[in-house]
Design a protein around this motif. Structure first.
Motif, PDB file in Angstrom:
ATOM      1  N   GLU A 228       0.816  -1.211   0.000  1.00 14.89           N
ATOM      2  CA  GLU A 228       0.000   0.000   0.000  1.00 14.89           C
ATOM      3  C   GLU A 228       0.853   1.265   0.000  1.00 14.89           C
ATOM      4  O   GLU A 228       0.322   2.374  -0.023  1.00 14.89           O
ATOM      5  CB  GLU A 228      -0.915   0.013   1.228  1.00 14.89           C
ATOM      6  N   CYS A 229       2.180   1.088   0.038  1.00 16.83           N
ATOM      7  CA  CYS A 229       3.086   2.238   0.140  1.00 16.83           C
ATOM      8  C   CYS A 229       3.556   2.686  -1.239  1.00 16.83           C
ATOM      9  O   CYS A 229       3.824   1.868  -2.118  1.00 16.83           O
ATOM     10  CB  CYS A 229       4.288   1.892   1.007  1.00 16.83           C
ATOM     11  N   VAL A 230       3.650   3.998  -1.400  1.00 20.71           N
ATOM     12  CA  VAL A 230       4.174   4.569  -2.641  1.00 20.71           C
ATOM     13  C   VAL A 230       5.685   4.394  -2.695  1.00 20.71           C
ATOM     14  O   VAL A 230       6.259   4.077  -3.731  1.00 20.71           O
ATOM     15  CB  VAL A 230       3.811   6.073  -2.724  1.00 20.71           C
ATOM     16  N   SER A 231       6.335   4.575  -1.551  1.00 19.13           N
ATOM     17  CA  SER A 231       7.794   4.391  -1.465  1.00 19.13           C
ATOM     18  C   SER A 231       8.171   4.036  -0.032  1.00 19.13           C
ATOM     19  O   SER A 231       7.463   4.382   0.910  1.00 19.13           O
ATOM     20  CB  SER A 231       8.529   5.660  -1.906  1.00 19.13           C
ATOM     21  N   ILE A 232       9.307   3.333   0.115  1.00 18.73           N
ATOM     22  CA  ILE A 232       9.800   2.921   1.429  1.00 18.73           C
ATOM     23  C   ILE A 232      11.317   3.083   1.448  1.00 18.73           C
ATOM     24  O   ILE A 232      12.008   2.708   0.500  1.00 18.73           O
ATOM     25  CB  ILE A 232       9.464   1.446   1.736  1.00 18.73           C
ATOM     26  N   ARG A 233      11.831   3.646   2.523  1.00 24.15           N
ATOM     27  CA  ARG A 233      13.284   3.706   2.741  1.00 24.15           C
ATOM     28  C   ARG A 233      13.574   3.130   4.118  1.00 24.15           C
ATOM     29  O   ARG A 233      12.948   3.520   5.104  1.00 24.15           O
ATOM     30  CB  ARG A 233      13.799   5.146   2.664  1.00 24.15           C
ATOM     31  N   VAL A 234      14.521   2.211   4.190  1.00 26.31           N
ATOM     32  CA  VAL A 234      14.853   1.555   5.457  1.00 26.31           C
ATOM     33  C   VAL A 234      16.344   1.657   5.715  1.00 26.31           C
ATOM     34  O   VAL A 234      17.158   1.479   4.803  1.00 26.31           O
ATOM     35  CB  VAL A 234      14.455   0.055   5.440  1.00 26.31           C
ATOM     36  N   LYS A 235      16.725   1.966   6.959  1.00 29.23           N
ATOM     37  CA  LYS A 235      18.134   1.918   7.332  1.00 29.23           C
ATOM     38  C   LYS A 235      18.263   1.442   8.769  1.00 29.23           C
ATOM     39  O   LYS A 235      17.345   1.597   9.585  1.00 29.23           O
ATOM     40  CB  LYS A 235      18.821   3.265   7.141  1.00 29.23           C
ATOM     41  N   LYS A 236      19.376   0.841   9.089  1.00 28.95           N
ATOM     42  CA  LYS A 236      19.615   0.319  10.437  1.00 28.95           C
ATOM     43  C   LYS A 236      19.831   1.460  11.418  1.00 28.95           C
ATOM     44  O   LYS A 236      20.406   2.488  11.081  1.00 28.95           O
ATOM     45  CB  LYS A 236      20.845  -0.588  10.447  1.00 28.95           C
ATOM     46  N   PHE A 237      19.393   1.250  12.637  1.00 27.10           N
ATOM     47  CA  PHE A 237      19.547   2.287  13.661  1.00 27.10           C
ATOM     48  C   PHE A 237      19.666   1.610  15.014  1.00 27.10           C
ATOM     49  O   PHE A 237      18.689   1.411  15.718  1.00 27.10           O
ATOM     50  CB  PHE A 237      18.333   3.217  13.622  1.00 27.10           C
ATOM     51  N   ASP A 238      20.899   1.220  15.393  1.00 26.80           N
ATOM     52  CA  ASP A 238      21.124   0.552  16.680  1.00 26.80           C
ATOM     53  C   ASP A 238      20.172  -0.627  16.881  1.00 26.80           C
ATOM     54  O   ASP A 238      19.437  -0.698  17.864  1.00 26.80           O
ATOM     55  CB  ASP A 238      20.962   1.533  17.842  1.00 26.80           C
ATOM     56  N   GLU A 239      20.175  -1.556  15.934  1.00 28.22           N
ATOM     57  CA  GLU A 239      19.357  -2.768  15.973  1.00 28.22           C
ATOM     58  C   GLU A 239      17.886  -2.513  15.629  1.00 28.22           C
ATOM     59  O   GLU A 239      17.149  -3.428  15.310  1.00 28.22           O
ATOM     60  CB  GLU A 239      19.428  -3.472  17.349  1.00 28.22           C
ATOM     61  N   LEU A 240      17.423  -1.271  15.731  1.00 24.98           N
ATOM     62  CA  LEU A 240      16.087  -0.944  15.262  1.00 24.98           C
ATOM     63  C   LEU A 240      16.202  -0.537  13.794  1.00 24.98           C
ATOM     64  O   LEU A 240      17.244  -0.064  13.355  1.00 24.98           O
ATOM     65  CB  LEU A 240      15.493   0.220  16.054  1.00 24.98           C
ATOM     66  N   ALA A 241      15.131  -0.736  13.044  1.00 24.19           N
ATOM     67  CA  ALA A 241      15.118  -0.277  11.659  1.00 24.19           C
ATOM     68  C   ALA A 241      14.386   1.064  11.614  1.00 24.19           C
ATOM     69  O   ALA A 241      13.261   1.182  12.102  1.00 24.19           O
ATOM     70  CB  ALA A 241      14.424  -1.298  10.774  1.00 24.19           C
ATOM     71  N   LEU A 242      15.039   2.068  11.066  1.00 24.31           N
ATOM     72  CA  LEU A 242      14.412   3.370  10.879  1.00 24.31           C
ATOM     73  C   LEU A 242      13.816   3.375   9.476  1.00 24.31           C
ATOM     74  O   LEU A 242      14.523   3.191   8.492  1.00 24.31           O
ATOM     75  CB  LEU A 242      15.438   4.492  11.028  1.00 24.31           C
ATOM     76  N   ILE A 243      12.521   3.546   9.391  1.00 24.02           N
ATOM     77  CA  ILE A 243      11.842   3.429   8.106  1.00 24.02           C
ATOM     78  C   ILE A 243      11.044   4.688   7.808  1.00 24.02           C
ATOM     79  O   ILE A 243      10.378   5.240   8.678  1.00 24.02           O
ATOM     80  CB  ILE A 243      10.932   2.170   8.095  1.00 24.02           C
ATOM     81  N   SER A 244      11.154   5.157   6.580  1.00 25.72           N
ATOM     82  CA  SER A 244      10.332   6.272   6.101  1.00 25.72           C
ATOM     83  C   SER A 244       9.485   5.739   4.952  1.00 25.72           C
ATOM     84  O   SER A 244       9.996   5.030   4.085  1.00 25.72           O
ATOM     85  CB  SER A 244      11.206   7.426   5.607  1.00 25.72           C
ATOM     86  N   PHE A 245       8.215   6.061   4.969  1.00 28.92           N
ATOM     87  CA  PHE A 245       7.367   5.563   3.888  1.00 28.92           C
ATOM     88  C   PHE A 245       6.272   6.571   3.541  1.00 28.92           C
ATOM     89  O   PHE A 245       5.887   7.406   4.352  1.00 28.92           O
ATOM     90  CB  PHE A 245       6.750   4.206   4.262  1.00 28.92           C
ATOM     91  N   LYS A 246       5.818   6.464   2.305  1.00 25.16           N
ATOM     92  CA  LYS A 246       4.717   7.298   1.825  1.00 25.16           C
ATOM     93  C   LYS A 246       3.564   6.377   1.436  1.00 25.16           C
ATOM     94  O   LYS A 246       3.774   5.298   0.889  1.00 25.16           O
ATOM     95  CB  LYS A 246       5.136   8.108   0.602  1.00 25.16           C
ATOM     96  N   THR A 247       2.359   6.818   1.739  1.00 26.50           N
ATOM     97  CA  THR A 247       1.183   6.015   1.427  1.00 26.50           C
ATOM     98  C   THR A 247       0.012   6.926   1.083  1.00 26.50           C
ATOM     99  O   THR A 247      -0.036   8.082   1.513  1.00 26.50           O
ATOM    100  CB  THR A 247       0.808   5.103   2.616  1.00 26.50           C
TER     101      THR A 247
END
Length: 306
Positions: A228-247
């Protein structure tokens, strides 16, 4: 396998208990009996983590009622406060909610220790599915190494002034940049900084588990599918995943809210930190942008690393 995945199942199974059933029936009665505006104001405040505090779970209902009571003479809220406190179903709901909150606190205390969880809180009634979900949650918590870490650092946690300084000045929300910056400011050297980061994860995870169980119980966990997302960007962040997405979907706008994200054919749990809506004048669609932090798919040995 990870802790949030198991905690989510606890919240679902909790609906089948006697108190869980009673809560949900009363909540529906309140929804049916209150005016739409009063019910909306009530639920909006429960979900307002800046005023209620993240991780207050079932206690949030009584905190919200207390805030409304304090504003009983406010011309904006006077009528709905009167309406709320004259509603018997809502007052009964407050009692059941407080009891469930106490049971959840007791259960999570057991889960975070070596004591085997045999029931929910002090209740003698136990549904097999709930018992299994609670024990699976406890086993996965043990696999992270968090209990060993707490026991090893118990004296430091109880006596160290820096813990109190962090707790006194931290943000009410979890996994925030503000809290990470605070750790850098008050730490004396890398060892102390690393210790505080682990303590922050321990503290935030405890709050997250309780809130996730509550929101899963209420059916309030926000669901997002990568399709359902137009775009997704994922990067590692101290074992957590930092994600930016558009929907194109406009998700519920709250201060910080729990998300269950279907990504790469797996469900990832996390928290959406912020969002904004962008109007596209060249299109009939409105694009919403969000930033979230997602837990790892497998959190085994997290507290044994570094």
């Amino acid at each position: 396998m990870n802790v949030p995945e198991q905690a989510y199942k606890v919240g679902i199974a909790l609906r089948k208990t006697e108190n869980g059933n009673k809560f949900l029936k009363l909540f529906q009665d309140v929804k049916d009996q209150l005016s739409e505006f009063a019910f909306s104001q009530f639920t909006d405040l429960i979900n307002n983590t800046y005023n209620i505090g993240f991780g207050k779970h079932f206690y949030g209902l009584n905190i919200a009622l207390h805030i409304f009571q304090q504003n009983k003479d406010n011309p904006i809220f006077k009528e709905i406060v009167k309406e709320m406190f004259e509603n018997k179903a809502l007052l009964d709901l407050a009692t059941v909610s407080e009891n469930l909150g106490n049971e959840l606190e007791l259960t999570c205390t057991k889960i975070m220790h070596d004591e085997i969880v045999r029931n929910f809180g002090s209740s003698t009634q136990m549904i097999s599915k709930l018992k299994r979900s609670l024990q699976d949650t406890q086993v996965q918590i043990q696999r992270t190494g968090i209990i060993e870490w707490v026991q090893f650092n118990r004296e430091i946690i109880l006596k160290r002034n820096i813990i109190k300084e962090f707790e006194d000045n931290r943000s009410k929300l979890i996994f925030t940049e503000e809290n990470r910056e605070l750790i850098k400011e008050i730490s004396n050297g890398s060892d102390e900084e690393n210790f505080l980061k682990k303590f922050m994860v321990f503290s935030d995870l405890h709050l997250y588990i309780k809130q996730l169980i509550f929101e899963a119980f209420m059916g309030w966990v926000t669901e997002v599918d990568e399709k359902e997302c137009v775009s997704i960007r994922v990067k590692k962040f101290d074992e957590l995943a930092l994600i930016s997405f558009k929907t194109y979907n406009n998700l519920i706008q709250r201060d910080s809210f729990i998300v269950r994200f279907k990504l790469d054919n797996s469900y990832r749990f996390g928290i959406i930190k912020r969002g904004n809506i962008k109007f596209n004048y060249d299109s009939e669609y409105i694009i919403s942008r969000y930033t979230a932090k997602l837990f790892p798919i497998n959190d085994t040995d997290y507290f044994r690393k570094g």
